[in-house]
Write an enzyme that holds these catalytic residues in place. Structure first.
Site, PDB file in Angstrom:
ATOM      1  N   ARG A   2     -78.399 -33.360  31.431  1.00  0.00           N
ATOM      2  CA  ARG A   2     -79.360 -32.270  31.593  1.00  0.00           C
ATOM      3  C   ARG A   2     -79.446 -31.472  30.285  1.00  0.00           C
ATOM      4  NH1 ARG A   2     -75.621 -28.025  35.158  1.00  0.00           N
ATOM      5  NH2 ARG A   2     -75.247 -26.649  33.381  1.00  0.00           N
ATOM      6  N   GLY A   3     -80.402 -30.538  30.249  1.00  0.00           N
ATOM      7  CA  GLY A   3     -80.419 -29.571  29.148  1.00  0.00           C
ATOM      8  C   GLY A   3     -80.579 -30.203  27.788  1.00  0.00           C
ATOM      9  N   GLU A   4     -79.728 -29.818  26.865  1.00  0.00           N
ATOM     10  CA  GLU A   4     -79.864 -30.281  25.476  1.00  0.00           C
ATOM     11  C   GLU A   4     -78.641 -31.065  24.997  1.00  0.00           C
ATOM     12  OE1 GLU A   4     -81.657 -27.600  22.691  1.00  0.00           O
ATOM     13  OE2 GLU A   4     -80.489 -28.350  21.016  1.00  0.00           O
ATOM     14  N   ASP A   5     -77.474 -30.451  25.073  1.00  0.00           N
ATOM     15  CA  ASP A   5     -76.325 -31.088  24.419  1.00  0.00           C
ATOM     16  C   ASP A   5     -75.876 -32.360  25.153  1.00  0.00           C
ATOM     17  OD1 ASP A   5     -74.353 -30.982  22.252  1.00  0.00           O
ATOM     18  OD2 ASP A   5     -72.911 -30.724  23.871  1.00  0.00           O
ATOM     19  N   SER A   6     -75.810 -32.328  26.485  1.00  0.00           N
ATOM     20  CA  SER A   6     -75.393 -33.545  27.206  1.00  0.00           C
ATOM     21  C   SER A   6     -76.462 -34.634  27.063  1.00  0.00           C
ATOM     22  CB  SER A   6     -75.096 -33.244  28.675  1.00  0.00           C
ATOM     23  OG  SER A   6     -76.215 -32.681  29.326  1.00  0.00           O
ATOM     24  N   TYR A  33     -78.907 -30.050  37.319  1.00  0.00           N
ATOM     25  CA  TYR A  33     -79.190 -28.811  38.037  1.00  0.00           C
ATOM     26  C   TYR A  33     -79.416 -29.164  39.506  1.00  0.00           C
ATOM     27  CZ  TYR A  33     -80.340 -27.701  33.174  1.00  0.00           C
ATOM     28  OH  TYR A  33     -80.302 -27.567  31.818  1.00  0.00           O
ATOM     29  N   GLN A  91     -65.115 -29.327  26.108  1.00  0.00           N
ATOM     30  CA  GLN A  91     -66.273 -30.061  25.587  1.00  0.00           C
ATOM     31  C   GLN A  91     -65.907 -31.429  24.999  1.00  0.00           C
ATOM     32  OE1 GLN A  91     -68.443 -28.644  22.082  1.00  0.00           O
ATOM     33  NE2 GLN A  91     -70.302 -28.653  23.285  1.00  0.00           N
ATOM     34  N   ASP A 126     -76.457 -23.268  25.076  1.00  0.00           N
ATOM     35  CA  ASP A 126     -76.521 -22.445  23.860  1.00  0.00           C
ATOM     36  C   ASP A 126     -75.168 -22.470  23.140  1.00  0.00           C
ATOM     37  OD1 ASP A 126     -79.227 -21.182  24.465  1.00  0.00           O
ATOM     38  OD2 ASP A 126     -78.078 -20.591  26.230  1.00  0.00           O
TER      39      ASP A 126
HETATM   40  O1  TRH Z   1     -75.665 -26.310  30.470  1.00  0.00           O
HETATM   41  P1  TRH Z   1     -77.009 -26.791  30.141  1.00  0.00           P
HETATM   42  O2  TRH Z   1     -77.940 -26.897  31.253  1.00  0.00           O
HETATM   43  O3  TRH Z   1     -77.624 -25.873  29.028  1.00  0.00           O
HETATM   44  C1  TRH Z   1     -78.992 -25.530  28.958  1.00  0.00           C
HETATM   45  C2  TRH Z   1     -79.716 -26.405  27.979  1.00  0.00           C
HETATM   46  O4  TRH Z   1     -79.110 -26.459  26.726  1.00  0.00           O
HETATM   47  C3  TRH Z   1     -81.121 -25.923  27.811  1.00  0.00           C
HETATM   48  O5  TRH Z   1     -81.808 -26.714  26.874  1.00  0.00           O
HETATM   49  C4  TRH Z   1     -81.079 -24.485  27.358  1.00  0.00           C
HETATM   50  O6  TRH Z   1     -82.324 -24.029  27.127  1.00  0.00           O
HETATM   51  C5  TRH Z   1     -80.378 -23.702  28.424  1.00  0.00           C
HETATM   52  O7  TRH Z   1     -79.057 -24.180  28.602  1.00  0.00           O
HETATM   53  C6  TRH Z   1     -80.352 -22.229  28.108  1.00  0.00           C
HETATM   54  O8  TRH Z   1     -76.909 -28.279  29.510  1.00  0.00           O
HETATM   55  P2  TRH Z   1     -76.316 -28.852  28.147  1.00  0.00           P
HETATM   56  O9  TRH Z   1     -77.170 -28.439  27.006  1.00  0.00           O
HETATM   57  O10 TRH Z   1     -76.109 -30.276  28.337  1.00  0.00           O
HETATM   58  O11 TRH Z   1     -74.913 -28.128  27.969  1.00  0.00           O
HETATM   59  C7  TRH Z   1     -73.807 -28.481  28.728  1.00  0.00           C
HETATM   60  C8  TRH Z   1     -72.561 -28.413  27.861  1.00  0.00           C
HETATM   61  O12 TRH Z   1     -71.416 -28.537  28.692  1.00  0.00           O
HETATM   62  C9  TRH Z   1     -72.483 -29.558  26.858  1.00  0.00           C
HETATM   63  O13 TRH Z   1     -72.014 -29.057  25.619  1.00  0.00           O
HETATM   64  C10 TRH Z   1     -71.456 -30.491  27.448  1.00  0.00           C
HETATM   65  C11 TRH Z   1     -70.546 -29.519  28.129  1.00  0.00           C
HETATM   66  N1  TRH Z   1     -69.696 -30.046  29.211  1.00  0.00           N
HETATM   67  C12 TRH Z   1     -68.332 -29.867  29.104  1.00  0.00           C
HETATM   68  O14 TRH Z   1     -67.841 -29.319  28.111  1.00  0.00           O
HETATM   69  N2  TRH Z   1     -67.533 -30.320  30.100  1.00  0.00           N
HETATM   70  C13 TRH Z   1     -68.023 -30.927  31.213  1.00  0.00           C
HETATM   71  O15 TRH Z   1     -67.262 -31.323  32.111  1.00  0.00           O
HETATM   72  C14 TRH Z   1     -69.443 -31.103  31.296  1.00  0.00           C
HETATM   73  C15 TRH Z   1     -70.041 -31.785  32.484  1.00  0.00           C
HETATM   74  C16 TRH Z   1     -70.246 -30.642  30.284  1.00  0.00           C
END
Ligand code: TRH
Length: 397
Positions: A292-296, A214, A276, A32
């Site tokens: 995983r998730g959305e942004d990665s 996860y 990030q 988020d």
């Molecule tokens: O953390 P997430 O699992 O977030 C999830 C998803 O967005 C999902 O769709 C949503 O519904 C839920 O949250 C509530 O995965 P995501 O989206 O990839 O976010 C991880 C963030 O972390 C992304 O912006 C990349 C960042 N990141 C770093 O900044 N440094 C790191 O070392 C890593 C591994 C990731």
């Protein structure tokens, strides 16, 4: 590098600058705030907007943005005003309504703020930014207006997506150039490896894999296959929810950042979670990315390397059609064998079956080529920040 200042003044705005407020409630993990922070920085740096970001969980935010100070209710970071949204009714110390108001992922705006939006001489452009889905219905619902039941306000649903007719996904203007510069510079690459793992880049015959996921029951089988692989596998694991499983597999008390282990042909490094902006280099340095998730998931697509998606699990398996919808876009143009291998692997990684590493690797050249083509196709949908700026500006005319 992010810089924070506790001062409460926003950066000086030139007349005509668009003011934008983004509201973000952290539900889980980092997605988020990850999406909102990326969007905020892009709207400020690429569109010249004056952005204020309300976020309820500064601890989660600080993981992505280490220069954020937890003790400040209001601070400026990278030119963005960050407000700690410490209770749902809080709308800042002085009530100011922006030209563009973005509520992220259906979070509810403070009622006092909505009332002030209605009282404003010119109503702001109000957008609800939805979660990303690759499903077909998204294009039909993108930009649908929803009139407020009591006030003369219209909220528009803005849907990210992977296909035409959607809002697209976030992509910074300088991303491809930064990636190309990294690939073209052996010195930058060597510096990254030294800084990240304490060692030199691995030999060319090694397969480098980043693993952001996860908890996942399929991990043990995969670790065994990598350990027994005929060619070297180098595994890079940002510290997080999967780390416990690696510790158990390697029979260690923990798999904390800085740990290096060699088992058979598998060398595994546990990495510190980076800010990030540093995450992209991990994707560029790897041959295959588990995300995983959305942004990665989006960043892996821009990195143009084969990737494996651990989708965010939802009740009643509501996530599975979304997984298949993404595959339908991404894998569409792959030869039949590679497409089947990719689908089987993604399904196994999301709970159905056992991941077959040898089969996945056999199709690597086709997957690699497709990843590059797909990044080009996706770019044609347009960057979400640009699409959103264009739409909201049309509302403000
Ligand atoms: O953390 P997430 O699992 O977030 C999830 C998803 O967005 C999902 O769709 C949503 O519904 C839920 O949250 C509530 O995965 P995501 O989206 O990839 O976010 C991880 C963030 O972390 C992304 O912006 C990349 C960042 N990141 C770093 O900044 N440094 C790191 O070392 C890593 C591994 C990731």
């Amino acid at each position: 590098m992010s810089s924070a200042s506790p001062r409460s003044d926003p950066p000086a705005a030139t007349p005509g600058t668009i003011a934008c407020d983004i509201f973000c409630a952290v539900i889980d993990n980092f997605g988020d705030i990850g999406v909102c922070w990326r969007l905020a920085r892009q709207l400020a740096s690429e569109h010249g907007w004056q952005v204020r970001l309300f976020v309820d969980d500064l601890h989660a935010f600080q993981k992505l943005c280490p220069s954020l100070a937890l003790e400040h209710a209001r601070q400026t970071v990278d030119g963005i005003v960050v407000e700690h949204w410490y209770e749902p009714a809080h709308a800042g110390d002085t009530l100011e309504v922006a030209d563009v108001v973005i509520e992220a992922f259906g979070c509810e705006l403070p009622p006092i703020y909505v009332a002030a939006m209605a009282a404003r001489e010119r109503a702001p452009a109000w957008v609800n930014l939805e979660y990303l889905s690759a499903e077909d219905w998204v294009a039909d619902f993108h930009l649908r207006p929803s009139p407020h039941p009591r006030y003369p306000l219209i909220k528009t649903f803005f849907f990210p997506g992977l296909g035409p007719g959607t809002g697209g996904v976030l992509k910074e203007r300088d991303l491809d150039a930064a990636h190309a510069a990294f690939d073209a510079s052996p010195a930058a690459c060597a510096a990254w490896w030294l800084n990240t793992t304490g060692g030199a880049p691995p030999p060319a015959e090694a397969t480098v894999i980043s693993l952001f996921a996860y908890e996942n029951p399929a991990i043990d089988s995969l670790l065994e296959q990598w350990r027994d692989s005929t060619t070297p596998v180098v595994l890079l694991v940002p510290e997080g929810r999967i780390s416990g499983a690696l510790a158990r597999f390697f029979e260690l008390p923990a798999f904390a950042a800085g740990t290096h282990v060699v088992h058979g042909n598998l060398s595994a490094h546990s990495l510190a979670f980076t800010a990030q902006a540093g995450y992209d280099a991990l994707l560029w340095a790897s041959d295959i990315n588990f995300v995983r998730g959305e942004d990665s998931f989006v960043r892996a697509q821009w990195a143009a390397k084969p990737f494996v998606w651990h989708i965010y699990p939802q009740a009643d398996d509501a996530h599975l059609p979304k997984l298949d919808a993404a595959l339908a876009h991404y894998a569409r143009a792959l030869p039949t064998g590679a497409r089947a291998a990719l689908a089987r692997f993604w399904h196994a990684w999301n709970g159905a079956g056992r991941p077959d590493w040898a089969q996945f690797q056999r199709h690597y050249p086709a997957l690699r080529q497709r990843a590059a083509e797909w990044a080009g196709e996706l770019a044609r949908v347009g960057d979400l920040a640009g699409n959103l700026a264009l739409f909201t500006k049309s509302q403000l005319k």
